[in-house]
Motif scaffolding. Structure first.
Motif, PDB file in Angstrom:
ATOM      1  N   SER A 228      -6.646   2.328   5.096  1.00 14.01           N
ATOM      2  CA  SER A 228      -5.851   2.196   4.116  1.00 14.01           C
ATOM      3  C   SER A 228      -4.767   3.238   4.008  1.00 14.01           C
ATOM      4  O   SER A 228      -3.428   3.095   3.228  1.00 14.01           O
ATOM      5  CB  SER A 228      -6.215   1.435   2.809  1.00 14.01           C
ATOM      6  N   MET A 229      -5.161   4.443   3.999  1.00 16.70           N
ATOM      7  CA  MET A 229      -4.539   5.566   3.876  1.00 16.70           C
ATOM      8  C   MET A 229      -3.231   6.015   5.032  1.00 16.70           C
ATOM      9  O   MET A 229      -2.407   6.813   4.770  1.00 16.70           O
ATOM     10  CB  MET A 229      -5.145   6.945   3.767  1.00 16.70           C
ATOM     11  N   ASP A 230      -3.364   5.103   5.969  1.00 19.83           N
ATOM     12  CA  ASP A 230      -2.418   5.261   7.115  1.00 19.83           C
ATOM     13  C   ASP A 230      -1.106   5.132   6.698  1.00 19.83           C
ATOM     14  O   ASP A 230      -0.701   3.903   5.981  1.00 19.83           O
ATOM     15  CB  ASP A 230      -2.766   4.328   8.175  1.00 19.83           C
ATOM     16  N   LYS A 231      -0.089   5.719   6.860  1.00 12.37           N
ATOM     17  CA  LYS A 231       1.353   5.941   6.320  1.00 12.37           C
ATOM     18  C   LYS A 231       2.337   5.135   7.352  1.00 12.37           C
ATOM     19  O   LYS A 231       3.334   4.880   7.031  1.00 12.37           O
ATOM     20  CB  LYS A 231       1.879   7.334   6.187  1.00 12.37           C
ATOM     21  N   GLU A 232       1.543   4.775   8.708  1.00 16.29           N
ATOM     22  CA  GLU A 232       2.525   4.176   9.784  1.00 16.29           C
ATOM     23  C   GLU A 232       2.798   2.658   9.412  1.00 16.29           C
ATOM     24  O   GLU A 232       1.986   2.353   8.557  1.00 16.29           O
ATOM     25  CB  GLU A 232       1.950   4.438  11.208  1.00 16.29           C
ATOM     26  N   GLU A 233       3.545   2.181   9.947  1.00 18.13           N
ATOM     27  CA  GLU A 233       3.942   0.672   9.703  1.00 18.13           C
ATOM     28  C   GLU A 233       2.834  -0.322  10.176  1.00 18.13           C
ATOM     29  O   GLU A 233       2.490  -0.042  11.361  1.00 18.13           O
ATOM     30  CB  GLU A 233       5.110   0.262  10.144  1.00 18.13           C
TER      31      GLU A 233
ATOM     32  N   GLY B 166      -0.085   0.066   9.710  1.00 20.12           N
ATOM     33  CA  GLY B 166      -1.300   0.606   9.895  1.00 20.12           C
ATOM     34  C   GLY B 166      -1.640   1.115  11.644  1.00 20.12           C
ATOM     35  O   GLY B 166      -2.737   1.147  11.976  1.00 20.12           O
TER      36      GLY B 166
END
Length: 71
Positions: free
Chosen positions: A33-38, A40
């Protein structure tokens, strides 16, 4: 009447390993859930997080299949 004693199916170490496995699974989902990409699609959402979750499930299976220390 039978002479079998009522005991828990798992020992204390099994329950500790199950809790550790559950914590590892939750950490894996938190990392995803910490992934900043669109959507995930970054490195955390596609590789690191799922690997951590799989490790958590392996720990869970190992904790379930492991014989208790007192038997």
């Amino acid at each position: 009447m039978s002479n079998t004693k009522n005991s828990l199916p798992f020992g204390a170490s099994n329950y500790k390993m199950m809790l550790i496995g559950l914590a590892v699974i939750l950490v894996g989902f938190a990392v995803m859930s910490m992934d900043k990409e669109e959507f995930g699609f970054g490195a955390l959402g596609l590789t690191v997080g799922p690997i951590i979750v799989v490790i958590g499930f392996v720990v869970e299976f190992w904790a379930i299949l492991r014989k208790p220390a007192n038997s």
